[in-house]
Motif scaffolding. Sequence first.
Motif, PDB file in Angstrom:
ATOM      1  N   PRO A 124       0.793  -1.233   0.000  1.00  0.00           N
ATOM      2  CA  PRO A 124       0.000   0.000   0.000  1.00  0.00           C
ATOM      3  C   PRO A 124       0.820   1.276   0.000  1.00  0.00           C
ATOM      4  N   TYR A 125       2.103   1.185   0.327  1.00  0.00           N
ATOM      5  CA  TYR A 125       2.918   2.393   0.282  1.00  0.00           C
ATOM      6  C   TYR A 125       4.389   2.053   0.043  1.00  0.00           C
ATOM      7  N   ALA A 148      14.278  13.478  -3.129  1.00  0.00           N
ATOM      8  CA  ALA A 148      14.418  13.395  -4.582  1.00  0.00           C
ATOM      9  C   ALA A 148      13.640  12.200  -5.128  1.00  0.00           C
ATOM     10  N   MET A 149      13.734  11.054  -4.440  1.00  0.00           N
ATOM     11  CA  MET A 149      12.989   9.866  -4.874  1.00  0.00           C
ATOM     12  C   MET A 149      11.493  10.084  -4.754  1.00  0.00           C
ATOM     13  N   ARG A 150      11.069  10.746  -3.674  1.00  0.00           N
ATOM     14  CA  ARG A 150       9.647  11.003  -3.482  1.00  0.00           C
ATOM     15  C   ARG A 150       9.079  11.800  -4.653  1.00  0.00           C
ATOM     16  N   ARG A 151       9.792  12.834  -5.070  1.00  0.00           N
ATOM     17  CA  ARG A 151       9.300  13.673  -6.173  1.00  0.00           C
ATOM     18  C   ARG A 151       9.292  12.899  -7.485  1.00  0.00           C
ATOM     19  N   ASP A 160       1.235  11.046  -3.374  1.00  0.00           N
ATOM     20  CA  ASP A 160       2.087  11.531  -2.288  1.00  0.00           C
ATOM     21  C   ASP A 160       1.750  10.836  -0.965  1.00  0.00           C
ATOM     22  N   ARG A 161       0.478  10.565  -0.727  1.00  0.00           N
ATOM     23  CA  ARG A 161       0.052   9.938   0.531  1.00  0.00           C
ATOM     24  C   ARG A 161       0.593   8.524   0.680  1.00  0.00           C
ATOM     25  N   ALA A 162       1.043   7.910  -0.434  1.00  0.00           N
ATOM     26  CA  ALA A 162       1.536   6.535  -0.400  1.00  0.00           C
ATOM     27  C   ALA A 162       3.058   6.461  -0.314  1.00  0.00           C
TER      28      ALA A 162
END
Length: 259
Positions: A124-125, A148-151, A160-162
């Motif tokens: 789920p994330y 950087a990985m998140r973006r 973004d929530r995951a």
Amino acid sequence: MDTFLVLKVLAQWALPPASMAVGLVIAGMLALLRWRRLAWVTAAVAVLETLALSWPPVCDALILSLEREARARASAPTCCYDAIVVLGGGITPAAPPFTLEPDLGDGADRMWYAAQLFHRGVAPYIIVSGGGFMAENNGGPATTEAEAMRRFLKDLGVPDRAIVSEEKSLNTIQNIERVRDMVKDGRVALVTSAYHMRRSLAIAQRLGLQASAFPTDFHLPAAARPWWENWAPNPASLSWSVVALREYLALLLDRRRGG
């Protein structure tokens, strides 16, 4: 300077191409002391080491021995894990004012594969793990690997929530330690480059993280390359050889540091 930085610096100078420069400097000093035969031997070893590691068959033997274990332990991308974990090493964070955007590296396949797994419903994330040497810059350029990985994952369609960020770790041991503290006894799909998987799983087992292998970023074998690229020494082969030697060195040191 902590142990991690000391080992990083020593490894850089102990491996090509820096080791060739060190060898030639030592050879020059020996020649000045009139130990000319030893100077010639030292210079020859320094040059031949670099040439040998630049030769594709040597590079393939070093890197593929690490990747074989990753293939053997790879898990099928089926449901369900508590989280997908992406280890740092696939992206260079921004370094303002010099660079304001992250730079994708050879290991960027890690993020692409993690996004694929997420979209298949494997977990789920996604936990992205990796810090940076610059101060945090909230709201500005991404100065940690995790940010950087998140973006990048968001650009690949992951909401973004995951995405959960771990932005303090600076090496693989710290990656695994902090992820284990986050997921406790949860099961994770561990995503990293194939050459890095053997060491990552060994650390995970030692530190009590329940991780299954999801390797990516495999080295292109000789059979998949044009024949003329398989015999001439080249910078790409030298780079892969050095990556493999760093892994073997880290495996040795990680084992010694284990409890």
